[in-house]
Design an enzyme around this catalytic site. Sequence first.
Site, short mmCIF file in Angstrom:
data_model
loop_
_atom_site.label_atom_id
_atom_site.label_comp_id
_atom_site.label_asym_id
_atom_site.label_seq_id
_atom_site.Cartn_x
_atom_site.Cartn_y
_atom_site.Cartn_z
N PRO A 191 -67.11 19.45 14.86
CA PRO A 191 -65.86 19.09 15.55
C PRO A 191 -65.08 20.34 15.98
O PRO A 191 -64.51 20.37 17.08
CB PRO A 191 -65.08 18.30 14.49
N CYS A 387 -25.73 10.94 4.09
CA CYS A 387 -25.36 10.34 5.37
C CYS A 387 -25.22 8.82 5.25
O CYS A 387 -24.27 8.35 4.66
CB CYS A 387 -26.34 10.76 6.45
N HIS A 516 -26.04 16.45 6.01
CA HIS A 516 -27.41 16.49 5.49
C HIS A 516 -27.68 17.84 4.80
O HIS A 516 -28.19 18.76 5.44
CB HIS A 516 -28.41 16.33 6.64
N GLU A 518 -29.98 18.57 2.93
CA GLU A 518 -31.41 18.84 2.86
C GLU A 518 -31.88 19.78 3.97
O GLU A 518 -32.90 20.46 3.81
CB GLU A 518 -32.22 17.53 2.90
N1 GLN Z 1 -26.40 5.38 10.81
C1 GLN Z 1 -25.37 6.22 10.30
C2 GLN Z 1 -24.49 6.81 11.38
O1 GLN Z 1 -24.88 6.86 12.52
C3 GLN Z 1 -25.95 7.33 9.44
C4 GLN Z 1 -26.85 8.25 10.19
C5 GLN Z 1 -27.75 9.05 9.28
O2 GLN Z 1 -28.00 8.66 8.14
N2 GLN Z 1 -28.26 10.16 9.77
O3 GLN Z 1 -23.41 7.24 11.11
#
Ligand code: GLN
Length: 545
Positions: A191, A387, A516, A518
């Site tokens: 491959p 979030c 976030h 993370e």
């Molecule tokens: N849905 C939610 C918002 O738009 C959270 C978005 C997310 O978790 N990234 O605020």
Amino acid sequence: MSTKYIFVVGGVMSGIGKGVATSSIGKILQSRGWKVSAMKIDPYINVDAGTMNPIEHGEVFVTEDGLECDQDIGNYERFFGVPMHRVNYMTTGAVYQTVINKERNLQYGGKCVEVVPHIPEEIIRRIKTAARHDKADILMVEIGGTVGEYQNMLFLEAARMMHLRTPHDVLFVMVSYLPVPEKIGEMKTKPTQYAVRTLNSAGIQPDLIIARGETPIDKPRKQKISVFCNLSDQDIISAPDITTIYEVPLNFEKDKLGDRIQDKLKLKRRKKDLHDWGKLIRSIKRSRKQVRIGIVGKYFATGNFSLTDSYISVLEALKHASWAERHIPELVWLNAELYEKNRKILKNLQDFDGIVVPGGFGKRGSEGKINVIEYCRKERIPILGLCYGMQLMVVEFARHIAKMKNAHSIESDSKTPYPVIDVMAEQKSNIKEKHLGGTMRLGSYSCKVIKGTVAEKAYQKTMVQERHRHRYEVNNKHIDRLQRKGLVVSGINPERKLVEIIEITDHPFFLGTQFHPEFTSLPLQPHPIFLAFLKSIIKKRRNAS
Ligand code: GLN
């Protein structure tokens, strides 16, 4: 010195760690003191990754300047320890959009605008812009997908043209897969041979082949590829499966990849320093204690297969923090929808040391997540909400502690009597006019951390920058009532007074972030919030034993 470009392309199949290979090559060069950056090319018509399906495409990563992009950008950041930006990502859609806009503005001077050369020229312009922006000595350019796909032909064409213009500055790496079919019991090179031929037909000869496989590639097979694919056997680099991706740079060095690349690019040989990384790997291998963490999500099932790429930064951040605490994390997927239908299984959460409710969108699974949050609050199981996870923590608190019956986020229940999570004012017109691509609150914003809170203890500072991706927010109209009942707002965006972090007292760890964390966790520098979460888990376990 002229900028060097290393194109990384995939052979045979996708999903074999091209992003990790790209990041690792960059890392070993960076460890020699070269200024390295990277760029990802995604052959989709989507202008950015924000509108791509997370199950098909994996996590949407967000840069500090607010671009929704491919998860590999997250890998580059984690390996290089430097932030990437808009310039480090392009899709077919973005390239065409620019060319068409230029045409509309008569910027081609009334000429006929054609796919070739105008599209490859725009691709080259973007690659060079990224190199200049990042002041890179070496720019890694990863082309998504595999060779032979119609969709990435124009990107290969751009790469070929760059090589033609400056052959000494452009290198091609093919990441290929060598299967060992169970019945045959032998590593097969065919491959890979076909993939190289396909690449040859685009006018490109690989300078190096990264031989991915379950096991290391042996000498006879290196020789076979060498003869059939027309490159030295020293340029075939063994890349077997390993326990952690952060070991890949060290593995590459076993085949002297860094020196090979420096020689090929006519760079003065410099010595590597991967000391810290070696230390991290040794410490991971020495860790014996485990922590069991459940992640309640919904973006992981496709047909009969479970894909975990949708939450890759969350997984990596949990690993970074666990390793720093000398534990090995066992990360378990929990399907939010199951906790919706069957409350009896909630008691299974007792098997976990901690729970994460990551980001998400829409109604599906949200009641299940709320049930999990309620259970963890009552049973004192450490829980981290990210979030949407944080928003649902607020919903749960509102319903059960502040007695706001049927409280919800407007996103999941537009008729709720208590919209404790509301759509952000400026987002209303976006939703109405269907301006949905790239219009969320995206990228880095500041967050004031309130003194004396769990958050402040974690950060050890009172002002931080964190990355966002959301359209909804905690509704300040209801915040007083929630605070009176004991919800602690421990982080606030100072400009717009948006709630950024919530927590409760008298719990081992019950904290949610609108942002976030993370996205900014690094292997040698775990994110403070994840670290605090892990510390609370370990402390709780110690107290229990
Ligand atoms: N849905 C939610 C918002 O738009 C959270 C978005 C997310 O978790 N990234 O605020």
